[in-house]
Each structure stands twice: as structure tokens, then as C-alpha cells.
Design a protein around this motif. Structure first.
Motif, PDB file in Angstrom:
ATOM      1  N   LEU A   1      -7.634   0.108  -7.413  1.00  0.00           N
ATOM      2  CA  LEU A   1      -8.445  -0.429  -6.380  1.00  0.00           C
ATOM      3  C   LEU A   1      -8.940   0.345  -5.406  1.00  0.00           C
ATOM      4  CD1 LEU A   1      -8.699  -3.033  -4.443  1.00  0.00           C
ATOM      5  CD2 LEU A   1      -6.632  -2.537  -3.228  1.00  0.00           C
ATOM      6  N   THR A   2     -10.484   0.013  -5.026  1.00  0.00           N
ATOM      7  CA  THR A   2     -10.944   0.671  -3.908  1.00  0.00           C
ATOM      8  C   THR A   2     -10.972  -0.314  -2.958  1.00  0.00           C
ATOM      9  OG1 THR A   2     -13.073   0.351  -5.025  1.00  0.00           O
ATOM     10  CG2 THR A   2     -11.973   2.686  -5.245  1.00  0.00           C
ATOM     11  N   LEU A   3     -10.713   0.016  -1.642  1.00  0.00           N
ATOM     12  CA  LEU A   3     -10.660  -1.004  -0.460  1.00  0.00           C
ATOM     13  C   LEU A   3     -11.199  -0.392   0.698  1.00  0.00           C
ATOM     14  CD1 LEU A   3     -10.112  -4.072  -0.121  1.00  0.00           C
ATOM     15  CD2 LEU A   3      -7.658  -3.217   0.727  1.00  0.00           C
ATOM     16  N   GLY A   4     -12.472   0.188   0.750  1.00  0.00           N
ATOM     17  CA  GLY A   4     -13.223   0.726   1.842  1.00  0.00           C
ATOM     18  C   GLY A   4     -12.405   2.016   2.183  1.00  0.00           C
ATOM     19  N   SER A   5     -12.397   2.132   3.740  1.00  0.00           N
ATOM     20  CA  SER A   5     -11.938   3.205   4.329  1.00  0.00           C
ATOM     21  C   SER A   5     -10.162   2.750   4.162  1.00  0.00           C
ATOM     22  CB  SER A   5     -12.446   3.275   5.845  1.00  0.00           C
ATOM     23  OG  SER A   5     -12.034   2.028   6.503  1.00  0.00           O
ATOM     24  N   VAL A   6      -9.541   1.652   3.749  1.00  0.00           N
ATOM     25  CA  VAL A   6      -8.059   1.714   3.989  1.00  0.00           C
ATOM     26  C   VAL A   6      -7.548   1.513   2.598  1.00  0.00           C
ATOM     27  CG1 VAL A   6      -8.270   0.271   6.066  1.00  0.00           C
ATOM     28  CG2 VAL A   6      -8.680  -0.852   4.007  1.00  0.00           C
ATOM     29  N   THR A   7      -8.073   2.257   1.507  1.00  0.00           N
ATOM     30  CA  THR A   7      -7.698   2.480   0.215  1.00  0.00           C
ATOM     31  C   THR A   7      -6.405   3.217   0.073  1.00  0.00           C
ATOM     32  OG1 THR A   7      -9.774   2.309  -0.671  1.00  0.00           O
ATOM     33  CG2 THR A   7      -8.198   3.061  -2.175  1.00  0.00           C
ATOM     34  N   GLN A   8      -6.241   3.958   0.979  1.00  0.00           N
ATOM     35  CA  GLN A   8      -4.957   4.996   0.842  1.00  0.00           C
ATOM     36  C   GLN A   8      -3.913   4.208   1.631  1.00  0.00           C
ATOM     37  OE1 GLN A   8      -5.530   8.881   2.466  1.00  0.00           O
ATOM     38  NE2 GLN A   8      -3.255   9.161   2.411  1.00  0.00           N
ATOM     39  N   GLN A   9      -4.113   3.384   2.638  1.00  0.00           N
ATOM     40  CA  GLN A   9      -3.027   2.750   3.170  1.00  0.00           C
ATOM     41  C   GLN A   9      -2.845   1.635   2.331  1.00  0.00           C
ATOM     42  OE1 GLN A   9      -4.488   1.100   6.935  1.00  0.00           O
ATOM     43  NE2 GLN A   9      -2.387   0.067   7.339  1.00  0.00           N
ATOM     44  N   ALA A  10      -3.690   0.721   1.675  1.00  0.00           N
ATOM     45  CA  ALA A  10      -3.187  -0.223   0.722  1.00  0.00           C
ATOM     46  C   ALA A  10      -2.301   0.256  -0.404  1.00  0.00           C
ATOM     47  CB  ALA A  10      -4.702  -0.625   0.120  1.00  0.00           C
ATOM     48  N   MET A  11      -2.172   1.437  -0.775  1.00  0.00           N
ATOM     49  CA  MET A  11      -1.401   2.023  -1.910  1.00  0.00           C
ATOM     50  C   MET A  11       0.039   2.387  -1.298  1.00  0.00           C
ATOM     51  SD  MET A  11      -3.087   2.092  -4.665  1.00  0.00           S
ATOM     52  CE  MET A  11      -4.428   0.582  -3.865  1.00  0.00           C
ATOM     53  N   SER A  12       0.172   2.034  -0.070  1.00  0.00           N
ATOM     54  CA  SER A  12       1.634   2.646   0.626  1.00  0.00           C
ATOM     55  C   SER A  12       2.408   1.462   0.274  1.00  0.00           C
ATOM     56  CB  SER A  12       1.504   2.928   2.017  1.00  0.00           C
ATOM     57  OG  SER A  12       1.173   1.305   2.708  1.00  0.00           O
ATOM     58  N   GLY A  13       3.857   1.961   0.571  1.00  0.00           N
ATOM     59  CA  GLY A  13       5.004   1.380   0.045  1.00  0.00           C
ATOM     60  C   GLY A  13       4.876  -0.034   1.181  1.00  0.00           C
TER      61      GLY A  13
ATOM     62  N   PHE B   1       2.550  -1.996   1.506  1.00  0.00           N
ATOM     63  CA  PHE B   1       1.440  -2.859   1.334  1.00  0.00           C
ATOM     64  C   PHE B   1       1.518  -2.908  -0.172  1.00  0.00           C
ATOM     65  CE2 PHE B   1      -0.347  -1.694   5.290  1.00  0.00           C
ATOM     66  CZ  PHE B   1      -0.464  -3.007   5.702  1.00  0.00           C
ATOM     67  N   PHE B   2       0.718  -2.327  -1.203  1.00  0.00           N
ATOM     68  CA  PHE B   2       0.913  -2.656  -2.735  1.00  0.00           C
ATOM     69  C   PHE B   2       2.064  -1.841  -3.359  1.00  0.00           C
ATOM     70  CE2 PHE B   2      -3.330  -4.349  -2.613  1.00  0.00           C
ATOM     71  CZ  PHE B   2      -3.201  -5.587  -2.987  1.00  0.00           C
ATOM     72  N   ALA B   3       2.613  -0.713  -2.736  1.00  0.00           N
ATOM     73  CA  ALA B   3       3.389   0.112  -3.182  1.00  0.00           C
ATOM     74  C   ALA B   3       3.182   0.703  -4.636  1.00  0.00           C
ATOM     75  CB  ALA B   3       4.907  -0.520  -3.341  1.00  0.00           C
ATOM     76  N   ALA B   4       2.070   0.885  -4.780  1.00  0.00           N
ATOM     77  CA  ALA B   4       1.468   1.489  -6.165  1.00  0.00           C
ATOM     78  C   ALA B   4       2.145   2.308  -6.864  1.00  0.00           C
ATOM     79  CB  ALA B   4       0.074   2.067  -5.811  1.00  0.00           C
ATOM     80  N   GLU B   5       2.980   3.313  -6.496  1.00  0.00           N
ATOM     81  CA  GLU B   5       3.968   4.296  -6.884  1.00  0.00           C
ATOM     82  C   GLU B   5       4.838   3.438  -7.762  1.00  0.00           C
ATOM     83  OE1 GLU B   5       6.173   8.413  -6.039  1.00  0.00           O
ATOM     84  OE2 GLU B   5       4.810   7.870  -4.789  1.00  0.00           O
ATOM     85  N   THR B   6       5.705   2.481  -7.133  1.00  0.00           N
ATOM     86  CA  THR B   6       6.811   2.117  -7.939  1.00  0.00           C
ATOM     87  C   THR B   6       6.441   0.606  -8.477  1.00  0.00           C
ATOM     88  OG1 THR B   6       7.434   0.904  -5.555  1.00  0.00           O
ATOM     89  CG2 THR B   6       8.472   3.030  -6.088  1.00  0.00           C
ATOM     90  N   HIS B   7       5.242   0.089  -8.077  1.00  0.00           N
ATOM     91  CA  HIS B   7       4.636  -1.177  -8.650  1.00  0.00           C
ATOM     92  C   HIS B   7       3.175  -0.972  -9.207  1.00  0.00           C
ATOM     93  CE1 HIS B   7       8.064  -2.486  -6.445  1.00  0.00           C
ATOM     94  NE2 HIS B   7       8.291  -3.504  -7.055  1.00  0.00           N
ATOM     95  N   PRO B   8       3.051  -0.184 -10.289  1.00  0.00           N
ATOM     96  CA  PRO B   8       1.651   0.109 -10.739  1.00  0.00           C
ATOM     97  C   PRO B   8       0.750  -0.856 -11.045  1.00  0.00           C
ATOM     98  CG  PRO B   8       3.265   1.121 -12.030  1.00  0.00           C
ATOM     99  CD  PRO B   8       4.156   0.461 -11.188  1.00  0.00           C
TER     100      PRO B   8
END
Length: 408
Positions: free
Chosen positions: A302-314, A316-323
Motif C-alpha cells: 500500500l502507498t497512502l500519500g505521506s501517511v504510508t508509514q503510519q498506516a503500516m504501524s501496529g 493501523f494495518f499492523a503489516a508486520e504481523t498481518h501482511p
């Protein structure tokens, strides 16, 4: 005190421009540093963001951007006024090195007063999210696309130009203090309110060498910034495909899967670069069951403008544990079109959704577009944001694709 310049003194208009811009810039530097520090805390993936902290960060960045646009227009007016006015000469033009440095610094200052806010403005126009400019004319700029690469390039340029401006300001202040404290001449007093009887400056040439030197300073700064890795490398890691292709009756040849969220009252659009769809479909003669679809989405793509990194955090999407996220739907033909309905699973939470879509069939080629909305709180996304002042509850999902029937 005259409004216009003379060959001895600056007029009231030039002095007003000078001190107004000085006040704005001396406000902008600490404001930008504080806002950047708060943004790092907000984007910290190890902790849930504090809503008060997010709101404070948005306000400070919006103020920073709005003042930057103001500086840009004030600087243009100042430059236009300076062009139309005689410029008081240096009081010691015989000190050639000092005179050269003073003229070069003035060129750097004038250029930086345009380049710094303009690069920041283009960065803001090329991205979405986080903090808008406070004015009624929108966030975009003509000929500036909303594009992550453009945004990152101008963010790097903005930071480099800020360093150049900061260095030039320090040298400018040091030179003014040197004239006032050591030389005890009228150089600084000529820019203060009131009329100053200064010595008549000697005739002095204004050649192109100081301007060329200023351009060289910017070129060196850009080279150092490039060497230091300020500019983005091509091919971001989170846009690379990681999902294996799914066996399907209909092969997706092109498509886009996007989301739109409201952040600080502004819509922020995002795209998933990596997703697969396994589609089974047969056009029924009457409304009724028509097939099924299984969609798998790579969250880190996902790319979400300037908040992409925040969206990956626990929080929000928790991308590390729920990829990955999945949608398992049944397709039905209705009297008005088509619908896919079934559970959407994000972050381990499954919620039934309905996705109405249009479908255009031409032989073995199908083109569809659809959209729906979900509530982020149903998926435990952004639990620390329990009201919509920072991030809206509703998330719009859009999909468009073209698929061809697989050969049997």
C-alpha cells in the motif's frame, strides 16, 4: 523616511519587506523542527499514536506550510520591488573578498526565499495526507501530478535548500554584526527604521561572478545531498510483487485496487500494488448466482500519500504481523447489475461486505468497476483514533479490472 531607496539608504518599503521576511523565517525554522520531531513520534511503528499528538502535529505542519506559501509570495514582491529600486552600495567595496561574499550571499538569499517555499509547496501538491495548507484554493498545483516519486524528490530538494538558506542567513547575520560591532559603520543601521546619514559609497561594479558563485553553491549542495542519499532510489521495496499468482478461470490483465480515507478533513487516496484475484464466473440468463471471487492483498504494497508509514504501524494495518488481507465473495447477477458479497478479513477481523459493480462483457474479455465503504473500527484499525477529527471512520474501497477467460 522615504518609501523608496536611494543610493545611500533603503526606503521604508524595502525595510518592511526585509524585517517581515526575517520574522517569518525565524518563525518557520523552529516551527518546522518541532513539527518534524512530532511527526517522527506519530509515525513510530512501535507505539499507538496519541490522538492529541496527531492533532497537534497536523496543526503545526499546516501552519508551517501556510506560512511557507506566504513567504513565497512576499519574497516575490520583495524581489520585484528590489529590481525596481536603486540598491544602496556597499560601504567598503574596496574590500574585494568581503564585497564578493556579501553579493554572493544576497543572491543565495534571494534565490532561497523562492526555492525553499516553492519546493515545499510542490512536495505538498504531489502527495496526499497529513496536513493541508490553510486556504480555500485547494492543495494541488498546475502541472504537478500526485505522485510519490515527485513528492519524495521535492521533499529532498526542500530539505537541501533549507540547509543552504540556513547557512546563508547565519553568514548574513555574522556580516551585519561584523559591520556594526567591529567596523562601526552604517551597514546594519541602514536597514533599521529611520534615516541614516551614511558615507557616500564608492563606485562599484556589479558583475555576474557573485551570481555564478551562488549557483555553484546550490549545485554543490545538490551534489552533497545526492551523495548523502536524500533523493529516493527507483523501485520502492513495498511496490514489488510478493504474492504468487492464483489459479483462476479469468486472468486479470490489468487492474487497480484503491482506498480513500479522510485525514484531517482531506481525502487521502491510496493504492495496493500487489494483489491477486481468483475469479470463477459464468453469465446467467436471469438474476441469480454467477460465480465466486477470492482476493488476496499484500498490505505492505500500500502507498497512502505521506501517511504510508503510519498506516503500516501496529495501531493501523499492523503489516508486520498481518501482511495480507483477503476477500472471499460470491458473485450474483441482480436486476440492476452485479454484486459480490462475503467476508473481508483485515488484521484478523472478518466483516461481511457487499460490493456492487458494473460489468462489461465482450467475448472472453470482462471489464468491471466497483466500490463500497467499510468502517475501519470494525477491523480494529486506528483504535487510538476514536473520533473523526484526525482520521475518518469510513474507508472507501474501489476496484477496477480487466480480465480474460483462461483457455481450457
Amino acid at each position: 523616511m522615504s518609501l523608496t531607496n536611494t543610493h545611500l539608504n533603503y526606503g521604508a518599503v524595502a525595510k518592511t519587506f526585509h524585517w517581515l521576511i526575517a520574522l517569518l523565517i525565524l518563525t518557520m525554522f523552529p516551527l518546522g523542527l518541532i513539527a518534524s520531531d512530532l511527526a517522527h513520534q506519530v509515525r513510530d511503528a512501535t507505539a499507538a499514536p496519541d490522538q492529541v499528538l496527531v492533532q497537534r502535529t497536523v496543526v503545526l505542519f499546516s501552519l508551517h506550510k501556510t506560512l511557507g506559501v506566504l513567504i513565497f509570495f512576499v519574497a516575490l514582491l520583495r524581489i520585484l520591488w528590489a529590481i525596481s529600486q536603486p540598491r544602496p552600495g556597499l560601504l567598503h567595496p574596496d574590500r574585494r573578498a568581503e564585497a564578493f561574499l556579501a553579493q554572493m550571499i544576497h543572491w543565495i538569499l534571494y534565490g532561497s526565499l523562492v526555492l525553499v517555499p516553492l519546493s515545499g509547496w510542490i512536495h505538498n501538491a504531489a502527495t496526499t495526507g497529513f496536513a493541508p495548507i490553510w486556504w480555500p484554493f485547494g492543495q494541488g498545483l498546475p502541472f504537478v501530478p500526485v505522485d510519490d516519486l515527485v513528492s519524495e524528490i521535492f521533499a529532498a530538494l526542500h530539505q537541501i535548500f533549507v540547509y543552504v538558506l540556513g547557512g546563508a542567513i547565519l553568514l548574513h547575520i555574522a556580516g551585519a554584526l561584523k559591520h556594526h560591532v567591529i567596523d562601526r559603520d552604517a551597514t546594519l543601521r541602514r536597514m533599521l527604521p529611520g534615516r541614516v546619514d551614511a558615507q557616500v559609497p564608492k563606485a562599484q561594479p556589479h558583475g555576474p561572478v557573485p551570481l555564478i558563485a551562488a549557483l555553484a553553491v546550490w549545485a554543490i549542495a545538490l551534489g552533497l545531498g545526492y551523495a548523502a542519499g536524500y533523493f529516493p532510489s527507483r523501485g520502492a521495496a513495498n511496490t514489488q510483487a510478493t504474492l504468487a499468482a492464483a489459479p483462476t478461470d479469468w486472468q486479470v490483465t490489468e487492474g487497480a485496487l484503491g482506498i480513500t480515507v479522510m485525514q484531517a478533513g482531506t481525502p487521502v487516496q491510496g493504492q495496493f500494488a500487489d494483489w491477486t484475484a481468483a475469479i470463477s464466473f459464468e453469465e446467467p440468463p436471469e438474476p441469480g448466482p454467477a460465480g465466486s471471487v477470492e482476493v488476496t492483498i499484500a498490505i505492505p504494497s500500500l502507498t497512502l500519500g505521506s501517511v504510508t508509514q503510519q498506516a503500516m504501524s501496529g495501531d493501523f494495518f499492523a503489516a508486520e504481523t498481518h501482511p495480507t488481507a483477503t476477500f472471499s465473495g460470491t458473485i450474483e447477477k441482480t436486476a440492476l447489475g452485479y454484486t459480490a458479497y462475503g467476508p473481508l478479513t483485515i488484521k484478523g477481523q472478518s466483516v461481511p461486505i457487499t460490493l456492487p459493480f458494473t460489468l462489461d462483457l465482450e467475448g472472453d474479455t470482462a471489464t468491471m468497476t466497483g466500490a463500497t465503504e467499510v468502517n475501519r473500527l470494525d477491523f480494529n484499525i486506528g483504535q487510538s483514533m476514536q473520533d473523526e477529527s484526525s482520521v475518518g471512520f469510513s474507508v472507501a474501497i474501489s476496484v477496477a479490472l480487466t480480465a480474460r477467460r483462461s483457455a481450457e
